[in-house]
Design a protein around this motif. Structure first.
Motif, PDB file in Angstrom:
ATOM      1  N   SER A 158       0.818  -1.216   0.000  1.00 27.82           N
ATOM      2  CA  SER A 158       0.000   0.000   0.000  1.00 27.82           C
ATOM      3  C   SER A 158       0.849   1.262   0.000  1.00 27.82           C
ATOM      4  N   THR A 159       1.981   1.226   0.684  1.00 25.35           N
ATOM      5  CA  THR A 159       2.845   2.416   0.782  1.00 25.35           C
ATOM      6  C   THR A 159       4.119   2.286  -0.038  1.00 25.35           C
ATOM      7  N   LYS A 160       4.366   1.087  -0.581  1.00 23.39           N
ATOM      8  CA  LYS A 160       5.585   0.796  -1.339  1.00 23.39           C
ATOM      9  C   LYS A 160       6.845   1.063  -0.521  1.00 23.39           C
ATOM     10  N   LEU A 161       6.766   0.691   0.758  1.00 26.51           N
ATOM     11  CA  LEU A 161       7.914   0.833   1.652  1.00 26.51           C
ATOM     12  C   LEU A 161       8.646  -0.511   1.745  1.00 26.51           C
ATOM     13  N   LEU A 162       9.941  -0.483   1.498  1.00 26.77           N
ATOM     14  CA  LEU A 162      10.797  -1.653   1.623  1.00 26.77           C
ATOM     15  C   LEU A 162      11.651  -1.482   2.870  1.00 26.77           C
ATOM     16  N   THR A 181      14.405   1.967   6.101  1.00 27.37           N
ATOM     17  CA  THR A 181      13.266   1.832   5.193  1.00 27.37           C
ATOM     18  C   THR A 181      13.497   2.686   3.963  1.00 27.37           C
ATOM     19  N   PHE A 182      13.073   2.164   2.820  1.00 26.02           N
ATOM     20  CA  PHE A 182      13.192   2.854   1.548  1.00 26.02           C
ATOM     21  C   PHE A 182      11.794   3.095   0.977  1.00 26.02           C
ATOM     22  N   ASP A 183      11.519   4.315   0.569  1.00 29.41           N
ATOM     23  CA  ASP A 183      10.236   4.655  -0.058  1.00 29.41           C
ATOM     24  C   ASP A 183      10.380   4.463  -1.565  1.00 29.41           C
ATOM     25  N   LEU A 184       9.885   3.350  -2.085  1.00 26.18           N
ATOM     26  CA  LEU A 184      10.033   3.046  -3.500  1.00 26.18           C
ATOM     27  C   LEU A 184       9.125   3.893  -4.379  1.00 26.18           C
ATOM     28  N   SER A 185       8.130   4.564  -3.770  1.00 25.04           N
ATOM     29  CA  SER A 185       7.249   5.436  -4.553  1.00 25.04           C
ATOM     30  C   SER A 185       7.893   6.790  -4.825  1.00 25.04           C
ATOM     31  N   ASP A 186       8.909   7.138  -4.044  1.00 26.23           N
ATOM     32  CA  ASP A 186       9.624   8.408  -4.230  1.00 26.23           C
ATOM     33  C   ASP A 186      11.091   8.169  -3.914  1.00 26.23           C
ATOM     34  N   GLN A 187      11.846   7.790  -4.922  1.00 25.26           N
ATOM     35  CA  GLN A 187      13.236   7.416  -4.702  1.00 25.26           C
ATOM     36  C   GLN A 187      14.141   8.614  -4.435  1.00 25.26           C
TER      37      GLN A 187
END
Length: 203
Positions: A158-162, A181-187
């Motif tokens: 849902s948040t595209k958090l890795l 944590t990495f936000d894959l929706s906003d690199q």
């Protein structure tokens, strides 16, 4: 009874943990009787969390129930966050398989998780989870190693958090954890770093 002292630092950027140094805002004091109750207190904002646990055998399956209530003891009611109450139920079918159901009161939904421990020594754990509120999946995989080390990876659809986490349990009664944590929706966003240390004492 066991008392636990936790120190935690969260940085919005990976370098913040080193440029700004640790912060007491992340300090958590915990009083715990394993398998019965737990009380967490965060002194900087007076947040408190109560947790009560119990388990029983039902049709030869271990059923565990957990009641959690979080609130704030802050003097100013307007600044205090709302109380939060959650119920968790876990059914253990065998040492390698269990199903958990979590519900936050007033949320209108629940989180259903299946846990599978792979192998004879069960060193690898796979946990798919479905959140009915978000109508989205989450996944986690954990690998344990000799000496108390463990590596865990998580992904929230849902948040595209890795998320990646490394932890170690110490024989001296303490443990520590480093996670990012990495936000894959906003690199363009820098990874968020979390460091946590825990010390356990018998009282």
């Amino acid at each position: 009874m066991k008392a636990t002292l936790k120190g935690r630092y969260e940085g919005d950027k990976a370098t913040a943990a080193f440029t700004n140094g640790p912060s007491l805002r992340g300090l958590t004091l915990t009083l715990e009787k394993p398998g019965a109750f737990l009380v967490d207190l965060k002194p900087h904002n007076q947040d408190v969390r109560f947790q009560f646990m119990n388990s029983a055998l039902v049709l030869d399956k271990r059923v565990s129930l957990t009641y959690t209530h979080s609130t704030s003891l802050a003097a100013a009611p307007a600044a205090a966050p709302p109380s939060r109450t959650a119920l968790d139920c876990t059914v253990t079918f065998d040492p390698a398989n269990k199903v958990s159901l979590s519900h936050s009161l007033g949320s209108g939904g629940c989180r259903l998780k299946y846990t599978y421990a792979h192998g004879v020594d069960r060193l690898t754990t796979i946990e798919p989870l479905f959140d009915t509120n978000k109508n989205a999946w989450e996944f986690a995989i954990t690998r344990k190693f000799a000496g108390g080390d463990a590596v865990k990876g998580t992904y929230q659809a849902s948040t595209k958090l890795l998320g990646l986490e490394w932890s170690r349990d110490s024989l001296a009664g303490g443990s520590f954890k480093v996670a990012t944590t990495f936000d894959l929706s906003d690199q363009s966003k820098a990874p968020k770093l979390i460091a946590e240390s825990t010390w356990n004492y018998e009282i």
